[in-house]
Design an enzyme around this catalytic site. Structure first.
Site, PDB file in Angstrom:
ATOM      1  N   ASP A  74       0.877  -1.168   0.000  1.00  0.00           N
ATOM      2  CA  ASP A  74       0.000   0.000   0.000  1.00  0.00           C
ATOM      3  C   ASP A  74       0.917   1.222   0.000  1.00  0.00           C
ATOM      4  O   ASP A  74       2.122   1.122   0.257  1.00  0.00           O
ATOM      5  CB  ASP A  74      -0.953  -0.024   1.216  1.00  0.00           C
ATOM      6  CG  ASP A  74      -2.142   0.937   1.009  1.00  0.00           C
ATOM      7  OD1 ASP A  74      -2.074   1.803   0.104  1.00  0.00           O
ATOM      8  OD2 ASP A  74      -3.132   0.836   1.757  1.00  0.00           O
TER       9      ASP A  74
HETATM   10  C1  BGC Z   1      -4.998   3.284  -0.001  1.00  0.00           C
HETATM   11  C2  BGC Z   1      -5.016   2.256  -1.094  1.00  0.00           C
HETATM   12  C3  BGC Z   1      -4.872   2.954  -2.431  1.00  0.00           C
HETATM   13  C4  BGC Z   1      -3.596   3.766  -2.429  1.00  0.00           C
HETATM   14  C5  BGC Z   1      -3.360   4.500  -3.731  1.00  0.00           C
HETATM   15  C6  BGC Z   1      -3.817   4.229  -0.096  1.00  0.00           C
HETATM   16  O1  BGC Z   1      -3.983   5.299   0.767  1.00  0.00           O
HETATM   17  O2  BGC Z   1      -4.987   2.628   1.257  1.00  0.00           O
HETATM   18  O3  BGC Z   1      -6.216   1.550  -1.052  1.00  0.00           O
HETATM   19  O4  BGC Z   1      -4.876   2.008  -3.445  1.00  0.00           O
HETATM   20  O5  BGC Z   1      -3.684   4.741  -1.395  1.00  0.00           O
HETATM   21  O6  BGC Z   1      -4.237   5.537  -3.912  1.00  0.00           O
END
Ligand code: BGC
Length: 990
Positions: free
Chosen positions: A384
């Protein structure tokens, strides 16, 4: 890796250059307080920069330092700068003047701090879970072990063999937040023509993208219980991604699982049941991948709440630790991921939080042991965004790709992979075998999804015209190509490609079937477009629509960043899982065009507090003058980087926003006619303040319907489609009714907040059932406009009932490569080379830092692991999915019209089960959903529905055997219309 070993790495120069911290995983070790302090300081520094950037147009990141302990004064950095404080020199002058007092106070403060810190450390130690730290599992299993991926791995091997180390690092490292056009981007492997990859959110639609569909959210999809619709929504989503040049779609989400009904991101997933969540995830993945886009199963794992999901949003040195026992992990949280892997998912995203005190993205047991060995995952694990918290350690623990590439802070340019990975390979601390596997997994996934087909996927410039045709950072046609860097060169970045096609129809169908009718007294629904009989004296039938949730936000559809406010009709939660609405059909709009204006007078009052008896409303708009009132209200939540109205991601309670309960009660008290309530919400809401009001005759829980909200609602209200949604969660009578495990941890209880999943399997309906708590509406519940009965339940055994699955099957030999190190000189920056600021590069400035030595590996690295007997194929041992039992049931439509029944199959596991290895008593929640089918049945007709249960569906995870065990004893099979329905039942075995 132990703290000692990490120091070893530093001493030998691995980590020194650019003083980039490659932090130890907390696998196997608790971290020293100085480690934590250092990290905290760095993060604070990074946060300043991040705050500035994210306060920009597209992602107005608000630093979320909570006033947790002091209770006074703003505590996040942005605010801190604004507070007037005496200058440092004046403080020093004052201190000299009162030197002794100052010394005494300082002494007391230091002593206090030491006492508190050591007390805190002891507290953390004492509150550490009984299951202890996550055990080690090394080395990372190699991809390429299953026949379904064989060809892709062969092709990948042929390509990776030709790659330079620089290519390999490019493929596995993001280029940095906003360096390229997507939310995540890798760099190309130029030597072999492997393209840069674009990774984009998901999962409700395409984030930061024009001309694409805002689909209903996951929770709404779950509420349809319609497998075909789940697939079709996934396919439409994937088609749009492909049309925009997105290689990897960051969805679906199945974690959070939904342990806590107030959890901020539950709505991105499909409901707190492993089977519902697993089937919906798998169907979505198949849909996305059938059009050639790589899907991402996220967030792995136990990222159940937004508070403290990561350190830097919450001003803590570390993220929360979700402490889960092995059985609960397997039977609840892992189940949907297993289904995703079985569906062939190309990527899995590890989550921000710790699991059993080891960061999920550095947890070898989870990534190497469970995901890659036991579940046989063949694709790649990406982090993530900034969830990677260590360098070498996380690569060894199984992480294959870092996203967005930055290091510990946003846009710091100090990747934990990038040049650090190059260095780590050259000095042998990351073995060649590991980096080869990392890159092979990415390339194999690309082949597996047929992205090497240049007709479908033309290469990005300069080699072709493919790649992303949109920019996440501007809505203008021309924009900066490397927004996050110091490079100001521009190009056409938004080509405004229309990818919606007729996907609005699918969105509408999902939203309509995901609308749950929970109350329909006197069959007031469906409504007639002509209205009803006007009350005496009226010529027309008067209908009043009340509540801001009925109309569009007057300030604009997309006015709140990432949809982080509840200011108009609620159709989405907020965060990275939200999208810009291309349009949004409000209930007012749809109802206005649906009711006949010849016979109906419609008044809409889209505000929340005014329509009381004393309110200054035109007489025609007053509730007391209506023949029918419709009251609308909603409840929002979202991702932890935004907040609204005191909601910091996770909801604070389960009540409606904007005084919705009071609004509904007011309308019920004052409306002349009956009242229909419509709720748009991210999950369960407490209805008890008004649900029994005699005037409230119908209640529709419409979840989060996406762009076609109003049309879908009208479809159900007027009965154009049957009310066929069923609750994908339990609606309790209070938040407390969900039990202690159902409560969000709002205040940190330690330096590493500890959240023990003590309730084990008793989540949502399992808890209500086990504790005999009557819910307001049970899981799986929902009314149709017709009625169904179930009969003739018959069970047929399909295979012998043995306790254990067949032995793990042999798997294919994965590709191997020579392990000789490449010439380090090829890792140097080419000359001349223009470095962009903050961009992540694979190159090294000099070779001085490469010291070949025998580097220590994490504790347990050289302990041979037994391969899991539960493994052997994608999703686990294939015998786990061998059908053992066929269940037939007759569904009859006994009502007055055609409708859709959701046939739900629950099992009641045997009592008195004792684990053969540990001798422990194994208890089960009273009922477990194990299969479902949605079927349309004509009025007066009936259909036989067959469902099959596999070995895993009838087993429990034995911690002792480390395998799925089918217990002896009678298993009750119940087919009913909800988790609490008596239904029809039979016993299998005994
Ligand atoms: C989220 C993810 C997301 C990523 C990219 C993170 O803050 O937890 O689910 O895919 O950002 O935007």
């Amino acid at each position: 890796m132990s703290a000692h070993e990490d120091n070893e790495h530093s001493r030998q120069g691995l980590l020194k250059e650019n003083s980039i911290p490659l932090r130890p995983s907390v696998d196997q070790t608790s971290r020293s307080s100085s480690d934590l302090d250092d990290e905290f300081n760095e993060l604070q520094f990074d946060q300043d920069r991040e705050t500035r950037f994210r306060n920009g147009r597209r992602w107005p990141w608000v630093a979320k330092f909570r006033r947790i302990i002091s209770g006074e004064g703003p505590s996040y950095q942005g605010e801190r700068r604004a507070v007037h404080r005496p200058s440092r020199s004046s403080k020093i002058r004052g201190c000299l003047y009162r030197r002794r007092i100052c010394l005494a106070i300082t002494g007391i403060l230091v002593a206090g701090f030491i006492i508190l810190a050591s007390g805190g450390a002891l507290w953390v130690y004492k509150t550490a879970p009984e299951d202890g730290q996550s055990p080690p599992w090394y080395p990372a299993p190699l991809g390429g072990s299953v026949s379904q991926w064989e060809k892709s791995y062969q092709k990948a091997q042929a390509m990776v063999e030709r790659m330079t180390l620089i290519d390999k690092v490019n493929v596995t490292s993001g280029t940095g937040w906003s360096q390229d056009l997507c939310v995540g981007n890798t760099a190309p492997a130029n030597t072999v023509g492997f393209p840069a990859l674009c990774l984009q959110d998901g999962p409700l639609g395409l984030r930061f993208v024009d001309h694409s569909t805002a689909f209903p959210a996951g929770v709404t999809v779950g509420a349809t219980w319609n497998k075909e619709l789940m697939y079709r929504r996934g396919k439409a989503h994937g088609t749009e991604a492909k049309g925009k040049g997105v290689n990897v779609l960051l969805g679906p989400s199945m974690g959070p699982f939904g342990r806590m009904p107030a959890g901020g991101r539950n709505w991105e997933g499909f409901g707190p049941d492993p089977v519902l969540q697993g089937i919906a995830a798998a169907q979505t993945i198949k849909g996305i991948q059938d059009v050639g886009v790589m899907a991402t199963a996220k967030h792995f794992i136990a990222n159940e709440q937004e508070h403290f999901r990561q350190s830097f949003e919450w001003g803590l040195p570390n993220a929360i630790s979700s402490n889960i026992d092995d059985r609960t992990l397997h039977e609840l949280y892992l189940w949907p991921f297993a289904e995703s892997v079985r569906a062939g998912v190309a990527s899995v995203m590890c989550s921000y939080n710790m699991v059993n005190n080891s960061y999920a993205c550095g947890n070898s047991k989870l990534m190497n042991g469970i995901l890659k060995d036991e579940l046989g995952f063949q694709g790649f694990i990406q982090s993530d965004w900034l969830a990677q918290r260590s360098g070498v350690a996380s690569a060894l623990a199984g992480l294959d790709m870092t996203m967005p590439g930055d290091g510990l802070g946003w846009m710091d340019g100090k990747s934990l992979f990038g040049s650090e990975l190059t260095k780590a390979v050259l000095n042998t601390s990351v073995p060649m075998e590991r980096i080869n596997d990392m890159v092979t997994r990415v390339v194999a996934a690309w082949y597996q999804l047929r992205q090497d087909n240049t007709t479908d996927w033309p290469p990005p410039p300069p080699n072709g015209t493919g790649g992303p045709n949109f920019s996440s950072w501007t809505e203008d046609k021309i924009g900066r190509v490397h927004q996050g860097s110091d490079d100001s060169s521009t190009a056409v970045v938004n080509q405004f490609v229309k990818v919606q096609d007729d996907h609005g129809k699918i969105a509408r169908q999902v939203a309509a079937e995901g609308t749950v009718l929970v109350k329909n007294d006197g069959n007031i629904l469906p409504l007639s477009r002509k209205g009803g009989t006007p009350s005496s004296g009226n010529k027309k039938y008067n209908i009043g629509i009340y509540g801001s949730d009925a109309a569009l936000n007057p300030k604009g559809l997309n006015v709140c960043p990432d949809r982080s406010c509840n200011g108009g009709t609620l159709a989405s939660g907020w965060g990275s899982g939200a999208v810009e609405f291309p349009y949004l059909i409000s209930p007012v709009q749809a109802l206005t065009s649906s009711f006949s204006n010849k016979s109906v007078t419609l008044s809409s009052v889209p505000i929340d507090t005014i329509p009381t008896r004393t309110a200054p409303l035109a007489p025609s708009a007053k509730p007391e003058n209506q023949d029918l009132c419709l009251a609308f209200a909603g409840s929002i939540a979202g991702e932890g980087f935004e907040s609204w109205d005191g909601i910091r991601g996770d909801r604070n309670d389960l009540h409606l926003d904007n005084h919705g309960d009071a609004l509904i009660a007011n309308i019920a008290d004052s409306c002349n006619g009956p009242v229909i309530v419509v709720v748009h919400a991210v999950g369960p809401v407490i209805l008890d303040d008004w649900i029994s009001h005699p005037k409230i005759r119908a209640v529709l829980l419409a979840n989060l319907p996406g762009e076609e909200s109003g049309n879908a609602l009208a479809d159900v209200l007027f009965g154009d489609v049957d009310a066929s949604g069923r609750l994908p969660y339990t609606v309790g009578k209070s938040l407390e009714d969900y039990g202690p495990g159902g409560q969000v941890l709002y205040y940190p209880n330690g330096v590493i907040p500890q959240q023990d999943f003590d309730e084990g399997l008793l989540v949502d309906y399992r808890y209500f059932d086990a504790k005999n708590i009557t819910p307001r509406y049970p899981f799986g519940y929902g009314l149709s406009y017709t009625t169904f009965t179930f009969s003739n339940l018959t069970l047929t055994s399909l295979a012998p009932r043995t306790p254990l699955p067949a032995p793990r099957p042999d798997t294919l030999p994965p590709p191997t490569y020579p392990t000789t190190l490449p010439d380090p000189k090829q890792a140097l920056f080419p000359k001349p080379f223009r470095k962009l600021k903050r961009r992540v590069y694979p190159y090294l400035n000099s070779l001085r830092s490469i010291r070949k030595a025998t580097y220590p590996y994490p504790v347990g690295y050289h302990t041979a692991q037994n391969l899991s007997q539960a493994g052997g194929a994608e999703g686990g041992n294939p015998d786990l999915y061998t059908p053992l039992l066929s269940i037939n049931v007759t569904v009859s439509n006994t009502g007055s019209r055609t409708g859709k029944a959701v046939v739900q199959l629950y099992v009641g596991m045997p009592t008195g089960v004792v684990d053969g290895v540990t001798g422990e008593r194994i208890s089960f929640p009273p009922r477990l959903l194990r299969a479902f089918e949605k079927v349309e049945v004509e009025k007066g007709g009936s259909r036989v529905v067959e469902m099959r249960l596999g070995r895993k569906d009838l087993s429990y995870w034995s911690v002792g055997a480390q395998n799925w065990v089918l217990p002896e004893g009678a298993i009750e099979i119940v087919v009913g219309a909800s988790s609490r329905d008596e239904g029809v039942r039979e016993v299998w075995g005994g």
